[in-house]
Design an enzyme around this catalytic site. Sequence first.
Site, PDB file in Angstrom:
ATOM      1  N   CYS A 277       2.784  -4.948   6.622  1.00 37.53           N
ATOM      2  CA  CYS A 277       2.598  -4.677   5.201  1.00 37.53           C
ATOM      3  C   CYS A 277       3.880  -4.121   4.579  1.00 37.53           C
ATOM      4  O   CYS A 277       4.872  -3.876   5.268  1.00 37.53           O
ATOM      5  CB  CYS A 277       1.460  -3.675   5.002  1.00 37.53           C
ATOM      6  SG  CYS A 277      -0.151  -4.275   5.602  1.00 37.53           S
TER       7      CYS A 277
ATOM      8  N   HIS B 211       0.835  -1.202   0.000  1.00 34.04           N
ATOM      9  CA  HIS B 211       0.000   0.000   0.000  1.00 34.04           C
ATOM     10  C   HIS B 211       0.871   1.254   0.000  1.00 34.04           C
ATOM     11  O   HIS B 211       2.097   1.199   0.024  1.00 34.04           O
ATOM     12  CB  HIS B 211      -0.969   0.001   1.185  1.00 34.04           C
ATOM     13  CG  HIS B 211      -0.326  -0.052   2.549  1.00 34.04           C
ATOM     14  ND1 HIS B 211       0.510   0.920   3.039  1.00 34.04           N
ATOM     15  CD2 HIS B 211      -0.421  -0.979   3.542  1.00 34.04           C
ATOM     16  CE1 HIS B 211       0.888   0.622   4.257  1.00 34.04           C
ATOM     17  NE2 HIS B 211       0.347  -0.544   4.593  1.00 34.04           N
TER      18      HIS B 211
END
Length: 240
Positions: A139, A131
């Site tokens: 992430c 992201h």
Amino acid sequence: VTRAKNRWYYDRGATLPGTPELGRLDQRLADRGLALGAPVFLRIFKLESQLEIWMEKDGRYQLFASYPICLWSGRLGPKLKEGDLQAPEGFYEVGAEQLNPNSRWRRSFNLGFPNAYDRAQGRDGSFLMVHGGCKSIGCYAMTNDVIDEIWRLVTAALDRGQQHFQVQVFPFRLTEANLKARTSDRWASFWAELKPGYNAFERTHFPPAVSVCDGRYVVSEQTSAAAQANVACPATAAKD
């Protein structure tokens, strides 16, 4: 050290070292004889904090761009459980349903953790993404400008008919020298299991077929889209 440096640049509003000329995407594609909408393949290397995008050209995949990862969390090694802050390692596939254009982190796509291998090992977790931004609790955060370019490339490929794209996530480049230097690491055997997938792409420049048989990755080299197929498990594994 690389993560700290990248965060330092990000906090000051500066472009991260190693970022391509994002405003020249069309020209960069043309310079390499590539077309927007061509199938894509991604590799992530934690230690180097790099994400690579490869694009298909004339039946093989060519490296188009390498992007600095602004931040990933945890240490080298796989994700084991929800809340351990580890970013995953392994072989993943991403389809259109895993993309989120309205993510609170600009845009994102879900890696699909846990995959069949992760589940066989009893690993769990959710919402493991690539992201924008520069924060991570498991992430891979790419900065907003970089995720915008990645988004344009992967969505164009999916829109043009690619059903899903493979993402290979490694702790580092799995060369013999790098693995030999880490033979005493607790994850050495896991990384050795990832190496056939790394080697297959290095040899063919075409994404390998990856399946899970009896709780282990099984890799088959592929040389063209026409030849792609799921890996059949050995008869002994299929009976277990």
